[in-house]
Design a protein around this motif. Structure first.
Motif, PDB file in Angstrom:
ATOM      1  N   PHE A  82       1.551   5.182   5.140  1.00 45.79           N
ATOM      2  CA  PHE A  82       0.488   5.743   5.968  1.00 45.79           C
ATOM      3  C   PHE A  82       1.077   6.360   7.235  1.00 45.79           C
ATOM      4  N   TRP A  90      -7.596   1.301   7.477  1.00 45.00           N
ATOM      5  CA  TRP A  90      -7.145   2.653   7.132  1.00 45.00           C
ATOM      6  C   TRP A  90      -6.261   2.631   5.892  1.00 45.00           C
ATOM      7  N   ASN A 101      -2.144  13.197   3.394  1.00 44.63           N
ATOM      8  CA  ASN A 101      -3.492  13.317   2.833  1.00 44.63           C
ATOM      9  C   ASN A 101      -4.429  12.478   3.690  1.00 44.63           C
ATOM     10  N   ARG A 157      -3.622  10.735  10.321  1.00 44.83           N
ATOM     11  CA  ARG A 157      -4.302   9.540   9.814  1.00 44.83           C
ATOM     12  C   ARG A 157      -4.553   9.615   8.315  1.00 44.83           C
ATOM     13  N   GLY A 158      -3.460   9.509   7.575  1.00 51.47           N
ATOM     14  CA  GLY A 158      -3.592   9.563   6.129  1.00 51.47           C
ATOM     15  C   GLY A 158      -2.326   9.111   5.432  1.00 51.47           C
ATOM     16  N   PHE A 159      -2.334   9.202   4.110  1.00 58.37           N
ATOM     17  CA  PHE A 159      -1.220   8.727   3.297  1.00 58.37           C
ATOM     18  C   PHE A 159      -0.178   9.829   3.120  1.00 58.37           C
ATOM     19  N   GLY A 171      -6.704   0.851   3.323  1.00 58.36           N
ATOM     20  CA  GLY A 171      -7.496   0.518   2.150  1.00 58.36           C
ATOM     21  C   GLY A 171      -7.794  -0.957   2.003  1.00 58.36           C
ATOM     22  N   ILE A 207      -7.402  10.382   5.472  1.00 61.67           N
ATOM     23  CA  ILE A 207      -8.502   9.565   4.986  1.00 61.67           C
ATOM     24  C   ILE A 207      -9.825  10.228   5.365  1.00 61.67           C
ATOM     25  N   THR A 222       0.847  -1.187   0.000  1.00 65.59           N
ATOM     26  CA  THR A 222       0.000   0.000   0.000  1.00 65.59           C
ATOM     27  C   THR A 222       0.884   1.239   0.000  1.00 65.59           C
TER      28      THR A 222
END
Length: 370
Positions: free
Chosen positions: A202, A228, A252, A263-265, A230, A254, A199
């Protein structure tokens, strides 16, 4: 009944037991040794059944079946540890990662005294990378100067029992524990290695800090839900890649976390998304240090919360340099689920197999009596 028939029944019976362990039993037994103890009890059950058949004593066969049912169908509870300030992070040491490979960058290894991980000295991350028992693996070294990526890959490839793929279930699926100080946090970017590939990386901020060797020295805890990343519930991963990032990387978030910087990429180049929140990089800002005087540098508008505001030459653009202590799978009540590379094939539970054998034994006894 002939010896050949008995042998065939035993082969089929224990083949089914082995399949059951690899697909379901890893959630109920700590390791293969416990499973072998269970199969030994099952063997005693089979022996009781066929001894009863030979002597035409149905009560002996039935009694053996019942004793075997009670002994074999009740597995031992897996030993668990609890980490965190209030013991809120529960896990089984059998589910810690077993393999560590440095992929990029410079690393260091040094000892730690963080409980409860000292009770499992062989599975500290630095130890798995060739260090002494209870060793930390620091990545992203050195911090100063231009950003240099540093990453490691971890997996459960050496896990007992053959099931080495972590299954995504509801709630948190794994923890990363990172050594540090209460006034200093160096977090990580994590990629999950699924069957269809890795992935994107994260970011999740730390949950809290736990003091161990002194009030200001201990570890930070990071918990992750594979959803989270995906992954769908039921999907499985074979490992993780853990990386540092620069103080100018962005995230970025989620759905549901827009505006939080969390809490994102990760965008390692910092071209998209939000400034990352959760670091303590400005802890010296506005103070006066004996080495260089007042600290006024905050990295500017493009720096995230992991910009290490310091005033010594060459230290103005620190990377994150996480010191990895321990990585372990978890799940509901601390119980993680694993599967094999080929996924699971449903087979009967142990109690069902016991019942089948008992019925078979009863049929043999009836034929003997007749």
């Amino acid at each position: 009944m002939s010896k050949v028939s008995l042998r065939r029944i035993s082969v089929v019976f224990f083949s089914l037991q082995e399949k059951w362990y690899r697909n379901k039993g890893a959630k109920r037994y700590r390791n293969i040794e416990e499973f072998r103890n269970m199969t030994a009890k099952m063997s005693s059950l089979v022996t009781c059944l066929f001894r009863g058949a030979r002597s035409a004593t149905w009560s002996g066969a039935l009694g053996g079946a019942l004793m075997g049912l009670l002994a074999a169908a009740t597995p031992a509870k897996a030993a668990q540890l609890a980490a965190g300030p209030n013991g809120e992070f529960v896990f089984d040491t059998e589910n810690s990662v077993t393999d560590v490979t440095v992929l990029t960058g410079d690393t260091v290894t040094f000892g730690h005294g963080h409980t409860p991980f000292t009770t499992d000295p062989g599975n500290s991350i630095g130890t798995l990378n060739g260090g002494a028992p209870n060793s930390v693996l620091g990545i992203g070294e050195p911090q100063s100067g231009p950003f240099a990526s540093s990453s490691v890959q971890v997996s459960w490839a050496g896990r007992s029992g053959g099931d080495t793929f972590l299954v995504n279930n509801s709630g948190l699926d794994f923890y990363i524990f990172e050594s540090g100080n209460s006034d200093n946090i160096d977090t990580v970017a994590v990629s999950a290695l699924g069957k269809s590939g890795p992935t994107d990386f994260f970011y999740e901020r730390a949950t809290n800090f736990t003091s161990t060797t002194s009030p200001s020295v201990g570890y930070w805890t990071f918990g992750y839900d594979l959803s989270w990343f995906g992954l769908a519930e039921g999907d499985a991963i074979q490992g993780l890649e853990v990386s540092n990032f620069s103080p100018f990387a962005t995230v970025n978030p989620i759905a549901g976390f827009a505006g939080t910087g969390n809490r994102g990429f990760v965008d390692f180049g910092g071209a998209t998304g939000e400034l990352i929140e959760g670091g303590l990089g400005d802890r010296f800002l506005g103070t006066t240090l004996s080495a260089c005087g007042p600290v006024v540098d905050d990295g500017g508008a493009g720096a995230n919360s992991y910009y290490f505001s310091f005033c010594l030459p060459g230290f103005e653009s620190f990377d994150t340099d996480p010191d990895l202590v321990y990585i372990v799978a978890t799940g509901e009540n601390g119980v993680a689920e694993f599967t094999s590379m080929n996924g699971g094939v449903d087979v009967p539970e142990p109690s069902s197999l016991v019942a089948l054998v008992a019925l078979a034994g009863w049929g043999i006894v009836r034929r003997k009596l007749a």
